[in-house]
Scaffold this active site. Structure first.
Site, PDB file in Angstrom:
ATOM      1  N   ASP A 130    -122.405 -28.184   9.492  1.00  0.00           N
ATOM      2  CA  ASP A 130    -122.801 -28.758  10.774  1.00  0.00           C
ATOM      3  C   ASP A 130    -121.677 -29.552  11.441  1.00  0.00           C
ATOM      4  O   ASP A 130    -121.447 -29.416  12.652  1.00  0.00           O
ATOM      5  CB  ASP A 130    -124.055 -29.632  10.618  1.00  0.00           C
ATOM      6  N   HIS A 139    -163.463 -62.958  -1.794  1.00  0.00           N
ATOM      7  CA  HIS A 139    -164.097 -61.819  -2.482  1.00  0.00           C
ATOM      8  C   HIS A 139    -165.067 -61.094  -1.543  1.00  0.00           C
ATOM      9  O   HIS A 139    -165.960 -60.387  -1.986  1.00  0.00           O
ATOM     10  CB  HIS A 139    -164.851 -62.265  -3.740  1.00  0.00           C
ATOM     11  N   GLN A 165    -117.665 -41.312  -1.153  1.00  0.00           N
ATOM     12  CA  GLN A 165    -117.621 -40.479   0.052  1.00  0.00           C
ATOM     13  C   GLN A 165    -118.628 -40.975   1.073  1.00  0.00           C
ATOM     14  O   GLN A 165    -118.431 -40.855   2.278  1.00  0.00           O
ATOM     15  CB  GLN A 165    -117.914 -39.021  -0.312  1.00  0.00           C
ATOM     16  N   SER A 177    -167.249 -41.992  19.361  1.00  0.00           N
ATOM     17  CA  SER A 177    -167.684 -40.922  18.472  1.00  0.00           C
ATOM     18  C   SER A 177    -168.170 -39.755  19.311  1.00  0.00           C
ATOM     19  O   SER A 177    -168.805 -39.949  20.351  1.00  0.00           O
ATOM     20  CB  SER A 177    -168.803 -41.413  17.556  1.00  0.00           C
ATOM     21  N   ARG A 232    -155.505 -46.513  12.833  1.00  0.00           N
ATOM     22  CA  ARG A 232    -154.192 -45.868  12.956  1.00  0.00           C
ATOM     23  C   ARG A 232    -153.118 -46.722  12.309  1.00  0.00           C
ATOM     24  O   ARG A 232    -152.224 -46.210  11.617  1.00  0.00           O
ATOM     25  CB  ARG A 232    -153.848 -45.635  14.429  1.00  0.00           C
ATOM     26  N   SER A 274    -129.005 -35.837   1.208  1.00  0.00           N
ATOM     27  CA  SER A 274    -128.909 -35.469   2.619  1.00  0.00           C
ATOM     28  C   SER A 274    -130.247 -35.082   3.235  1.00  0.00           C
ATOM     29  O   SER A 274    -130.677 -35.657   4.236  1.00  0.00           O
ATOM     30  CB  SER A 274    -127.909 -34.315   2.788  1.00  0.00           C
ATOM     31  N   ARG A 307    -132.654 -37.206   6.114  1.00  0.00           N
ATOM     32  CA  ARG A 307    -132.956 -36.671   7.452  1.00  0.00           C
ATOM     33  C   ARG A 307    -134.433 -36.851   7.796  1.00  0.00           C
ATOM     34  O   ARG A 307    -134.811 -36.874   8.964  1.00  0.00           O
ATOM     35  CB  ARG A 307    -132.597 -35.188   7.528  1.00  0.00           C
TER      36      ARG A 307
END
Length: 482
Positions: free
Chosen positions: A84, A156, A238, A286, A300, A331, A335
């Protein structure tokens, strides 16, 4: 093929803000690579690499923003060379022909891929922090508004001593403040990989500068400066150490814990009908039960917060299995996990901002629930009042114990209301305190220092924590989740 014909992650297509989606887009990624190549060339020329001409720099600068056509061409090239970064070096060279021979000079692929990721982590935190600041600010306003409103406490998930609605909110806010501290710390700690070469030894740059160690160090420092960072990590292989990803995703996962706890409390309170998240006038709760007002935003938040916490596991497991100077099994997962964590955190914060901006409280429901439980909690106060008027504590305790059990039987077995106070009023033994019962049952006398604690916390602790972020508060343009 249209977007409707292939899978699209809902993180970007449905939920996340445009700014966060844009940050992790392919166009921004490849444009950032070009920005890195341009600044590397600028620094190399400043330090005496004569092969780099003014014309080359002008062309590189003019084409830092990659076009859709260039991305398509690079994709075709990648199919041929199976690399790439080199495919983009090739296309950038076609766009800036005067620089074709010096793009990526002395660098390894991780010069662009890793440095770009660090830029994205920094910029991603810069997107998240203002949203978190505003969540804290709006929830703090809510806490002050309801600092005096007594509410039944729960331990509780059983009735416990009273607190106030505002004091309960301070528990949420305090954890959010810790999240703000953690996100800011992670952001401030970020550096660049810098200019380190293929295995971190800078051997290629030492060769480029004919053995001049000082110039290699100056190159590293200059590139870092040009890209707006304070420092580069002094030692790398690296790649930059994948523990950096751990350090960044840890506070995001911790934020997920806070958000999940808050949203769960809201969901439980919605069931109790004491408090609700915002519910739009035309919103449908609903498809079958038209009366329902489901806490879908809080659900959500819980759902995505669990995913946010799981992204942290990707980071820790990846960091732990890196071999020597690098291995490529980091890698593909990065991503997925790095953009995924930031997009998810962005969605969670946007939804939190929506919820805390419109929380609805129902004082009458709260009052009714207190009335059902407070008589039992007030028994000790009644005993003490009787003793002060000459009563015997042990006898008083037995009298009120019997009445309490009778009232509890009515509530639990007959489904009736708690009538303990009526029983006390109808019992001659308790006549000395009959006129004081209303005072003894005033909910505000059962909340301790909750109002004072709330006010002090918001006006001192929260105000001090948000002081550096004052310009971020009430910013326009935040995308509120719906």
């Amino acid at each position: 093929m249209s977007n409707n014909d292939s899978y699209q992650t809902p993180l970007s297509s449905r939920y996340a803000s445009k700014e966060m989606s844009s940050l992790f887009s392919m166009k921004n990624r490849y444009s950032t690579w070009r920005k890195l190549w341009y600044n590397l060339a600028v620094a190399e020329k400043e330090l005496g690499i004569t092969q780099i001409t003014d014309e080359a720099l002008e062309q590189l600068k003019a084409h830092q923003e990659i076009t859709d056509d260039e991305i398509a061409e690079a994709t075709k090239q990648e199919a041929i060379v199976r690399h790439d970064v080199m495919s983009h070096v090739h296309v950038y060279g076609l766009t800036a022909p005067a620089a074709a021979g010096i793009i990526h000079l002395g660098a390894t692929s991780c010069f662009v891929t890793d440095n770009a990721d660090l830029i994205f982590l920094r910029d991603g935190l810069d997107i998240l922090i203002p949203k978190l600041v505003n969540v804290i600010d709006r929830l703090s306003q809510f806490a002050l508004k309801y600092k005096d409103l007594p509410v039944l406490g729960w331990t509780h998930f059983q009735p416990a001593q009273l607190t106030t609605v505002g004091k309960r909110a301070t528990l949420w806010i305090q954890e959010l403040l810790w999240d703000l501290r953690n996100l800011q710390r992670a952001r401030d700690d970020l550096g660049l990989r810098g200019v380190k070469g293929t295995t971190g030894t800078q051997a290629s740059f030492l060769s480029l500068f004919e053995g001049n160690h000082d110039k290699v160090e100056q190159l590293d420092e200059r590139v870092v400066e040009l890209l707006g960072f304070d420092y580069a990590y002094p030692c790398t292989g690296q790649t930059y150490s994948r523990k950096i990803d751990v350090d960044v995703l840890a506070p995001l996962a911790s934020l997920g814990c806070t958000a999940h706890k808050f949203a769960t409390d809201v969901r439980l309170l919605a069931n109790l009908k004491e408090m609700e998240e915002p519910f739009e006038k035309s919103q449908i709760g609903s498809s079958a039960m038209a009366y329902k007002r489901n806490p879908m935003r809080s659900e959500r938040i819980c759902s995505l917060s669990r995913h946010l916490q799981s992204c942290f596991q990707d980071a820790t497991q990846t960091a732990s299995v890196q071999w020597f100077e690098r291995t490529l099994d980091d890698s593909a997962i990065r991503r997925v996990s790095l953009p995924g964590a930031f997009l998810t955190a962005d969605i969670v914060l946007s939804t939190l901002l929506n919820v805390v901006s419109g929380l609805v409280v129902y004082p009458k429901v709260i009052e009714r629930r207190i009335a059902a439980e407070l008589p039992f909690m007030a028994t000790e106060n009644i005993i003490m009042a009787m003793v002060q008027r000459g009563g015997d504590r042990q006898q008083c305790h037995e009298e009120i114990r019997v009445l309490s059990h009778q009232a509890a039987q009515v509530v639990k077995e007959q489904g009736g209301d708690n009538d303990l106070i009526e029983r006390i009023k109808n019992t001659p033994y308790f006549k000395p305190v009959h006129d004081d019962l209303d005072k003894l049952l005033d909910p505000s006398t059962f909340v301790g220092r909750a109002p004072e604690q709330t006010e002090k916390f918001v006006n001192k602790t929260v105000a001090k924590a948000l002081e550096p972020y004052k310009k971020m508060i009430n910013q326009e343009g935040f995308q509120l989740a719906v």
